[in-house]
Write a protein that holds these residues in place. Structure first.
Motif, PDB file in Angstrom:
ATOM      1  N   GLN A 182      -0.883   5.995   4.748  1.00 14.50           N
ATOM      2  CA  GLN A 182      -1.748   5.382   5.954  1.00 14.50           C
ATOM      3  C   GLN A 182      -2.415   4.103   5.621  1.00 14.50           C
ATOM      4  OE1 GLN A 182      -0.763   6.207   8.824  1.00 14.50           O
ATOM      5  NE2 GLN A 182       0.692   7.743   7.831  1.00 14.50           N
ATOM      6  N   GLU A 183      -2.930   3.709   4.044  1.00 20.61           N
ATOM      7  CA  GLU A 183      -3.655   2.973   3.631  1.00 20.61           C
ATOM      8  C   GLU A 183      -2.709   1.636   3.426  1.00 20.61           C
ATOM      9  OE1 GLU A 183      -6.061   3.860   0.629  1.00 20.61           O
ATOM     10  OE2 GLU A 183      -7.046   5.855   1.672  1.00 20.61           O
ATOM     11  N   LYS A 185       5.107  -1.500   9.701  1.00 19.30           N
ATOM     12  CA  LYS A 185       4.454  -0.386   9.151  1.00 19.30           C
ATOM     13  C   LYS A 185       5.142   0.860   9.262  1.00 19.30           C
ATOM     14  CE  LYS A 185      -0.301  -2.405   9.007  1.00 19.30           C
ATOM     15  NZ  LYS A 185      -1.629  -2.280   9.293  1.00 19.30           N
ATOM     16  N   GLY A 187       0.849  -1.205   0.016  1.00 19.33           N
ATOM     17  CA  GLY A 187      -0.026   0.003   0.014  1.00 19.33           C
ATOM     18  C   GLY A 187       0.942   1.314  -0.060  1.00 19.33           C
TER      19      GLY A 187
END
Length: 346
Positions: A224-225, A277, A221
């Motif tokens: 933030q997605e 992340k 991605g």
């Protein structure tokens, strides 16, 4: 709807050439031919570019035509030499299925930026940053992510063994798949390990071993997605993880098993995914990356390395982690293509 024209570039001149072929082969098997029209461009070990029918083991024997990416943005695709004349093939998107140097270091990404063709994966800056482990550590540490204690050795420099707590790992700073990596148990082994690493890179990393489990997390991605795959755990019987250097890695490693989902507590898996992340965002990654880490007994997550176009072979960790999270490989490809395209084309 017309099928999207997808350029799939594979091979390359790095030591990871054969891994790239296997990754491209697996992508070809999982490509939805109703959605995509693939154009396969193989790069030989000597750096010749050829348009071919696919990434078979003997792809160079089928009389493939010379083909290059045009840096002219009005072409936005390939220049293919045919009987003394060049024809053009416009591409909608490129999957740069190249590993290591000239694949994950920003080189091919720079050419694609010049060409104006959308491409899957990290951009120039994040690719270069992630492949250089010493730089990746600096950025990660600046945002509070633990890294191994390490030293950088360049050129013909040496390092004082008195600074080190053995064992240490000596590795090329800008290489992948454990090529040139040596586990050093004492100072007498250090010169040979440095020499081995320098076969792959003039910049060498000397890194104190982290006492913990090897774990990884696939990330997909932008911004933030982000989607995280299931965390995996490399269970070792001896030595250290180096699957791509084995004779037949598709049949299993001789010293390791990748367990996915990782056999660690649920809260630890959640922490690993969260840290993966955070690393991904700190290093400016986009599209995809596999973040490899260590999990210590006291629950600390320490960065190991980031692969910006990880292996996509039948035995690779990234697709297995995504599949365990409910995302089959064909859908991973669809999402990578969609993420690469401008928003008005998706």
């Amino acid at each position: 709807m017309a099928r999207l024209k997808v350029g799939i570039i594979f091979g390359g001149i790095s030591e990871e050439h054969p891994i790239s072929l296997k990754s491209a082969r697996e992508i070809a098997r999982n490509l939805d031919m109703e959605k995509y029209e693939p154009f396969f461009v193989g790069i030989t070990r000597s750096g010749d570019w050829r348009l071919c029918t696919g990434p078979d083991a003997d792809w160079e024997k089928g009389d493939p035509r010379p083909a290059v990416l045009s840096p002219d943005r009005s072409v936005r695709g390939l220049l293919v030499l045919d009987q003394g004349r060049y024809e053009t093939i416009t591409l909608d998107v490129v999957l740069p299925v190249l590993h290591g140097k000239f694949g994950e270091d920003g080189a091919i990404q720079g050419l694609l930026e010049l060409s104006g063709i959308p491409y899957a994966g990290c951009d120039i800056q994040s690719s270069a940053l992630c492949l250089d482990k010493s730089l990746a550590y600096l950025v990660a540490a600046s945002v509070g992510i633990p890294t191994p204690k390490h030293w950088t050795v360049t050129g013909e420099e040496s390092i004082d063994p008195g600074l080190l707590t053995f064992p240490v790992f000596v590795k090329p700073a800008r290489s992948g798949s454990s090529f040139g990596v040596t586990k050093v148990s004492g100072k007498e082994e250090l010169p040979g390990a440095l020499e081995t690493a320098r076969k792959y890179d003039s910049k060498v990393l000397v890194e104190e071993a982290v006492d913990g489990s090897e774990i990884g997390c696939a990330v997909l991605g932008h911004g933030q997605e982000l989607i995280a795959g299931e965390v995996d755990h490399i269970a070792l019987s001896h030595g250290f993880f180096r699957i791509h250097q084995e004779d037949r890695p598709e049949t299993g490693s001789d010293n390791s098993v990748a367990i996915v989902p990782a056999d660690i507590p649920e809260e630890a898996r959640a922490l690993v995914a969260e840290r993966a992340k955070a690393v991904y965002l700190a290093l400016g990654c986009r599209g995809l990356a596999r973040v490899d880490m260590f999990l210590t007994e006291d629950g600390q997550v320490v960065l190991n390395e980031v692969n910006t176009f990880p292996g996509m072979t039948s035995y690779s960790r990234y697709p297995r982690m995504m599949a365990a999270a409910g995302l089959p490989f064909s859908e991973v490809i669809d999402r990578l293509v969609a993420l690469a395209l401008p928003t008005d084309v998706r």
